[in-house]
Scaffold this motif. Sequence first.
Motif, PDB file in Angstrom:
ATOM      1  N   SER A 277      28.777 -52.794  41.269  1.00  0.00           N
ATOM      2  CA  SER A 277      28.852 -52.263  42.627  1.00  0.00           C
ATOM      3  C   SER A 277      29.404 -53.308  43.594  1.00  0.00           C
ATOM      4  N   SER A 281      32.666 -52.760  45.744  1.00  0.00           N
ATOM      5  CA  SER A 281      32.652 -52.851  47.202  1.00  0.00           C
ATOM      6  C   SER A 281      33.621 -53.902  47.717  1.00  0.00           C
ATOM      7  N   GLU A 283      36.422 -54.506  46.248  1.00  0.00           N
ATOM      8  CA  GLU A 283      37.761 -54.018  45.858  1.00  0.00           C
ATOM      9  C   GLU A 283      38.540 -55.104  45.124  1.00  0.00           C
ATOM     10  N   ILE A 288      39.971 -48.945  47.211  1.00  0.00           N
ATOM     11  CA  ILE A 288      39.363 -47.622  47.061  1.00  0.00           C
ATOM     12  C   ILE A 288      39.853 -46.789  48.232  1.00  0.00           C
ATOM     13  N   ASP A 291      36.938 -43.386  51.760  1.00  0.00           N
ATOM     14  CA  ASP A 291      35.901 -44.132  52.482  1.00  0.00           C
ATOM     15  C   ASP A 291      34.490 -43.724  52.052  1.00  0.00           C
ATOM     16  N   TYR A 293      33.545 -43.033  49.067  1.00  0.00           N
ATOM     17  CA  TYR A 293      33.227 -43.792  47.856  1.00  0.00           C
ATOM     18  C   TYR A 293      32.775 -45.213  48.197  1.00  0.00           C
ATOM     19  N   LYS A 294      33.404 -45.830  49.195  1.00  0.00           N
ATOM     20  CA  LYS A 294      32.976 -47.159  49.617  1.00  0.00           C
ATOM     21  C   LYS A 294      31.536 -47.148  50.131  1.00  0.00           C
ATOM     22  N   GLU A 295      31.229 -46.105  50.904  1.00  0.00           N
ATOM     23  CA  GLU A 295      29.861 -46.002  51.417  1.00  0.00           C
ATOM     24  C   GLU A 295      28.864 -45.796  50.285  1.00  0.00           C
TER      25      GLU A 295
END
Length: 505
Positions: A277, A281, A283, A288, A291, A293-295
């Motif tokens: 993770s 996060s 990258e 990514i 957005d 998916y980032k959260e």
Amino acid sequence: MTDKNIVDRSRDHKNAAVVKTVRATRDRLQNGRQTPPAFDFEMVRLHINSVLQGAAAAPILVILTAVGGLWFDEAVWLLAWALMTMIAYAALVLMARRAARTQSDEEMASRWRKRFLGIYALIGLCWALFAYQDCTTCQGDTFVFYKSAALLIALAATAMATFALRHAIYFAVVPTVLALALRAGLERDAADVSMLAMVLAAALFFIFMSQRLYHTNLRMLGFQTQKDDLIAELEVAKSVSDEARRRAEEANLAKSRFLASMSHELRTPLNAILGFSEVMSGEVLGPIANDSYKEYVGDIHRSGQHLLNLINEILDLSRIEAGRYELSEGALAMSDIAEDCIALIQLKARSKNIQITEAFEPGLPMVWADEKSIRQVILNLLSNAVKFTPTGGEIRVKLGWTAGGGQYIAIKDNGPGIAEEEIPVVLSAFGQGSIAIKSAEQGTGLGLPIVQAILAKHGGEFVLKSKLREGTEGIAILPRERVLESMAPVEGLPSAAGKKKRAFR
């Protein structure tokens, strides 16, 4: 089912006092008297012991009475009376020995009691015969006084020997009183009437005292029975407690084994989750585009970190409870550890605009403790203070001497505080205060119990002071035995402060 049976055995009689009262009332109604039937045999046994222990007293009294009578009156009837009375007392002793060798129940106790009453009736007739006789060669009232003294001594001895046998005093005393009354009625002599009055008054007194002793022994037997019942209940409770303790130890051991075996199984996937993770996060392997998916990745990382912290705290508390928490002790300065912990927590405190002020007493000596454990204690207290302090608040950190010569570190915030009745809950595992839950972020509830356990391992103490709307203060105390006495510096060696500055350079 096994646990249920254990609980049921420990609570056979929830109302033991009511059960005993009902049983006593039922026995009294069935037998028509206050004395419990179970005490009859005990009283008969007590009387048997009294007769056997005083077996030589009665023959000596009879012999002295006969010798004294022969001094006043050379009458052959005194010898015959002494022989007959000693035979009666010998029969009493033989019967007592025979009764002592038998294993009697309540029914046999009643039979022995009737036999003893018959013997005492015979003894009473013997003393009645002595009381009725008169001196043939004496002049005056000398023999009357002698006979009165002998009868009083005999009545006293009989009352002391028969107090444990119900109604035995009447069988031994009434024949003597009737004989004296018959003689006084026939002779109508003032001396005989006086002797009758004196013996009757003494007999009433001895009967009263005998009854008091009898009821006193009944109460003592009752107290003894209650004590035996309490001892039996305590033994049952102890066995149940030992069994419960054994089961608790087995459960604790099973928990420790489970945590020990599962720690690796849980930490391995958690480390993978945290690592992947974090890579996603950041990258590292590419951007990514979405957005959301980032959260989600950030949520996964925070949740995994929270779960890992929870597992670590549970394992620490389990090791402490199991006695497997080893201390790696050494000399350390509390002020240095406190400054390091404050530096670590400053980033989170600044995000909430919380000011941390320090008040360290200068010149504090080092302490002998486990650096990792003390660091964990201070970090837990600081984390709780930052967590429950509102935005723009203040945290005060104090370090100094205790009244007993130890050292303490106190961390106080101006948060919502804790109600006094909730402090024991907060200090228990997984315990949290109601107001703190509503006004701050959620926690595991293991920080303060771990602090308390670590300080206890060091022989110290943890004090939590709090009032609603006035904040909370946690005080970690190390005892005087942990404080190292300062020594004079060795000349020619650089100071510790100089070493520290050169190392930072």
